[in-house]
Design an enzyme around this catalytic site. Structure first.
Site, PDB file in Angstrom:
ATOM      1  N   HIS A 123      43.761 -58.484  40.827  1.00 58.45           N
ATOM      2  CA  HIS A 123      44.609 -59.569  41.466  1.00 58.45           C
ATOM      3  C   HIS A 123      45.840 -59.315  41.800  1.00 58.45           C
ATOM      4  O   HIS A 123      46.369 -59.843  42.789  1.00 58.45           O
ATOM      5  CB  HIS A 123      44.411 -60.777  40.493  1.00 58.45           C
ATOM      6  CG  HIS A 123      43.055 -61.475  40.572  1.00 58.45           C
ATOM      7  ND1 HIS A 123      42.660 -61.635  39.338  1.00 58.45           N
ATOM      8  CD2 HIS A 123      42.374 -61.700  41.557  1.00 58.45           C
ATOM      9  CE1 HIS A 123      41.105 -62.346  39.654  1.00 58.45           C
ATOM     10  NE2 HIS A 123      41.087 -62.134  41.072  1.00 58.45           N
ATOM     11  N   GLU A 155      23.232 -55.067  58.474  1.00 56.45           N
ATOM     12  CA  GLU A 155      23.922 -53.934  57.703  1.00 56.45           C
ATOM     13  C   GLU A 155      23.028 -53.099  56.819  1.00 56.45           C
ATOM     14  O   GLU A 155      23.528 -52.255  56.164  1.00 56.45           O
ATOM     15  CB  GLU A 155      25.128 -54.741  56.777  1.00 56.45           C
ATOM     16  CG  GLU A 155      24.302 -55.885  55.916  1.00 56.45           C
ATOM     17  CD  GLU A 155      25.639 -56.552  55.146  1.00 56.45           C
ATOM     18  OE1 GLU A 155      26.737 -56.207  54.938  1.00 56.45           O
ATOM     19  OE2 GLU A 155      25.309 -57.796  54.929  1.00 56.45           O
ATOM     20  N   ASP A 183      28.611 -51.615  55.240  1.00 57.78           N
ATOM     21  CA  ASP A 183      27.139 -51.272  54.623  1.00 57.78           C
ATOM     22  C   ASP A 183      26.231 -50.501  55.215  1.00 57.78           C
ATOM     23  O   ASP A 183      25.405 -49.818  54.938  1.00 57.78           O
ATOM     24  CB  ASP A 183      26.536 -52.847  54.050  1.00 57.78           C
ATOM     25  CG  ASP A 183      27.172 -53.072  52.852  1.00 57.78           C
ATOM     26  OD1 ASP A 183      27.387 -52.149  51.953  1.00 57.78           O
ATOM     27  OD2 ASP A 183      27.669 -54.195  52.802  1.00 57.78           O
ATOM     28  N   CYS A 237      31.512 -56.892  62.269  1.00 56.39           N
ATOM     29  CA  CYS A 237      32.560 -57.724  61.707  1.00 56.39           C
ATOM     30  C   CYS A 237      32.771 -56.563  60.496  1.00 56.39           C
ATOM     31  O   CYS A 237      33.562 -56.913  59.528  1.00 56.39           O
ATOM     32  CB  CYS A 237      32.034 -58.818  61.193  1.00 56.39           C
ATOM     33  SG  CYS A 237      30.576 -58.648  60.042  1.00 56.39           S
TER      34      CYS A 237
HETATM   35  C1  PEP Z   1      30.219 -54.973  56.258  1.00 55.37           C
HETATM   36  O1  PEP Z   1      29.329 -54.490  55.321  1.00 55.37           O
HETATM   37  O2  PEP Z   1      30.332 -54.451  57.134  1.00 55.37           O
HETATM   38  C2  PEP Z   1      30.613 -56.279  55.786  1.00 55.37           C
HETATM   39  C3  PEP Z   1      31.426 -56.952  56.775  1.00 55.37           C
HETATM   40  O3  PEP Z   1      30.523 -57.063  54.924  1.00 55.37           O
HETATM   41  P1  PEP Z   1      31.155 -56.544  53.362  1.00 55.37           P
HETATM   42  O4  PEP Z   1      32.311 -55.517  53.662  1.00 55.37           O
HETATM   43  O5  PEP Z   1      31.561 -57.934  52.856  1.00 55.37           O
HETATM   44  O6  PEP Z   1      30.163 -55.927  52.565  1.00 55.37           O
HETATM   45 MG    MG Z   2      28.391 -56.051  53.842  1.00 53.56          MG
END
Ligand code: PEP
Ligand code: MG
Length: 590
Positions: free
Chosen positions: A199, A443, A467, A514
């Site tokens: 944190h 993903e 992922d 993303c």
């Molecule tokens: C991803 O897997 O690219 C993603 C945006 O999700 P996270 O990083 O939260 O697993």
């Molecule tokens: Mg992910």
């Protein structure tokens, strides 16, 4: 001059005089007391716990005002613990049974608890261990707060009160220390211990204070007032810097400030390519208050709200009202016309309170009961979140997104549940939005390969490259031993992204990316060339991406993407992209 390497947890550089915090732990004067003093110790303990609860309450209120309720919750959890009758009874039991001093009873009980926590976490893999470490950090803080109260140390702030700005150096910093820091008084900090997911690290980032943790022993080599440099980009602590290095860092500091100014100037410029094609830039957030960062860095909405944080640091799962309040506050900050994509819970079993009973020893937690798989096993938990999302959607352009979908069936189950929840809200006469847009993360390679079928089921896709890369290349995203395999520019990954974009285009389904790849200027041309017209990244990274976009033409981007698609290896692709970026925007390449 000495350079020490640690873990960079919050970017930026700082030069300044060191303020060395006490490296000694709290010394416990005696372990036991004569039997006739036991009740007196119980009395001292109760007073100290009340004082610690009051201090935690003050920190919670302070932090909630400065950073929002999710950060305040870190101390809300401490406050609840100090007041928890079971926790208090456990310490008193130890004290009475062994004639312990109040100090020793506190320390023993909390350390036993941490040990049990860490031993249990070992069984559940790296996610659980990282989480246990974070919780242990909070519990050491709890221990220290009570010991301070017992020993009459001045409680609370280690932050400098004002005057000259300093660089804080310490063995470790507790979240309650960091919570009081402000960029006005603290240039940066560096610690001997600590990890990237603590944190303390998360707070440093939110407060925008450069920080390096886990440097290893250095406090014996530095004294208060010495000049030091913290490089939060490269993870360096420089002790006793020579004049050349100071000059170099001074230049970098000024360049970073100028860059920040330039980036802020870019904020209000449109995100369009040189030849006029709009590329929508959205922000990724973890906490409701970060919605403000989206506006600050020029995001046109929230492309990914990782709702997991609502579940962390809590003695119980969040209620529907807690979900609702968080989502509503994001919508209010972003405005009713901009998209807010709320991703449903994406966590492993280790982090969710109500699921402790479901814990099984999974040999491969990354391939196990994660994310939506977990939600489909805990329908009450899932329903609570979906109800809150649908209710918050009344206030703006809220969209719901399911993570870790690996089959069409799984997505259909999620959608069926969503429809059931809508019917429940309808029957109960609760206001909600019926035609909320629904999307899925892509993903997992199976989802990418089935994108043409999945596209019939949803309004949008969001490619989670973090992922997708890990599952495509079978390379753990957190394991440095396989970091050379983990590469978003790997041809296998690019083929999958290409297929997803095409499937989306054929079916009129919006496609977003993303993962971290979206925030790296190195990949911007490639992604635009592959056909992406929307990217979502950490808000602070958006201006740099926008700068590349404004230098590009779509035709050039398509040429680059076609060329990269012809290459055989990730290394060739990365080199090609770096050369190209250097040609169009030399200052964007390190
Ligand atoms: C991803 O897997 O690219 C993603 C945006 O999700 P996270 O990083 O939260 O697993
Ligand atoms: Mg992910």
């Amino acid at each position: 001059m000495e350079k020490r390497r640690g873990i960079p947890v919050s970017p930026g550089v700082a030069i300044g005089p060191a303020l060395v915090l006490d490296t000694e732990g709290v010394r416990i004067p005696h372990q036991t007391v004569p039997p006739d003093r036991v009740e007196g110790e119980v009395g001292r303990l109760r007073v100290a716990l009340d004082e610690a609860a009051a201090a935690a309450r003050a920190s919670r209120q302070n932090l909630s005002t400065r950073l929002g309720a999710a950060f305040g919750n870190i101390f809300g959890a401490q406050e609840s613990l100090f007041e928890d009758p079971a926790f208090r009874a456990k310490i008193e039991e130890q004290l009475r049974a062994n004639s312990f001093s109040a100090e020793y009873a506190v320390s023993r009980s909390i350390r036993d608890f941490i040990k049990r926590l860490e031993t249990t976490a070992q069984k559940f893999g790296p996610d659980a261990v990282a989480d246990a470490r974070r919780r242990a950090g909070d519990l050491y803080d709890v221990e220290r707060q009570v010991l301070y109260a017992l020993l009459g140390y001045p409680s609370g702030s280690v932050a400098p009160a004002g005057g000259e700005r300093v660089v804080i150096l310490a063995n470790d910093l507790m979240p309650s220390d960091t919570a009081d820091f402000s960029p006005r008084t603290v240039w940066a900090f560096a610690t001997e211990s600590g990890g990237p997911t603590s944190h303390t690290a998360i707070l440093a980032n939110a407060l925008e204070i450069p920080a390096v943790v886990g440097v290893g022993r250095f406090l014996t080599d530095v004294s208060g007032g010495d000049q030091v440099i913290v490089d939060g980009d490269r993870g360096l602590l420089i002790l006793d810097p020579d004049p050349g290095t100071v000059a170099e860092y001074e230049e970098r500091r000024v360049a970073l400030l100028n860059r920040a100014d330039r980036f802020h100037a870019l904020r209000d410029k449109p995100s369009v390519t040189h030849d006029g094609t709009p590329i929508r830039l959205l922000g990724n957030i973890e906490l409701a208050h970060e919605a403000a960062h989206c506006a600050e860095w020029g995001a046109e909405g929230v492309g990914l709200y990782r709702s997991e944080f609502l579940y962390l640091n809590k003695a119980a799962d969040p209620t529907e009202e807690e979900h609702y309040e968080a989502y509503k506050s994001v919508v209010e900050t972003i405005g009713p016309d901009k998209p807010v994509v709320i991703r449903t819970l994406d966590l492993g079993a280790d982090k969710v309170f109500s699921l402790s009973a479901l814990l099984t020893t999974e040999k491969n937690p990354f391939l196990g009961l994660r994310s939506v798989r977990l939600c489909l096993r805990k329908l009450d938990l899932f329903r609570t979140q979906l109800r809150a999302i649908l209710r918050a959607a009344v206030a703006g352009d809220v969209r719901v997104m399911f993570p870790m979908i690996s089959t069409v069936d799984e997505l259909r189950k999620c959608k069926t549940l969503l429809n059931e929840v809508k019917d429940d809200l309808e029957d109960a006469g609760v206001p909600y939005k019926r035609d909320v847009r629904v999307g899925t993360m892509i993903e997992v390679p199976s989802a990418a390969l089935m994108a043409d079928v999945l596209a019939r089921e949803v309004d949008f896709f969001s490619v989670g490259t973090n992922d997708l890369v890990q599952y495509t290349l079978a390379a753990d995203r957190n394991n440095e031993n396989v970091a050379d395999l983990y590469n978003p520019a790997d041809p296998a990954v690019l083929r999958l992204i290409d297929g997803v974009v095409r499937a989306g285009r054929d079916r009129g389904v919006e496609v977003n990316v993303c993962g971290e790849m979206s925030g790296e200027p190195l990949y911007t041309t490639l992604l635009v060339g592959l056909g992406l017209r929307q990217l979502s990244a950490t808000p602070r990274k958006l201006p740099e991406v926008k700068r590349v976009i404004r230098h590009l033409t779509v035709e050039e981007a398509e040429r680059v993407a076609a060329q990269v698609r012809r290459l055989d290896t990730a290394r060739q692709a990365t080199n090609y992209l770096r050369d190209h970026l250097r040609r169009i925007l030399p200052e964007a390449v390190d």
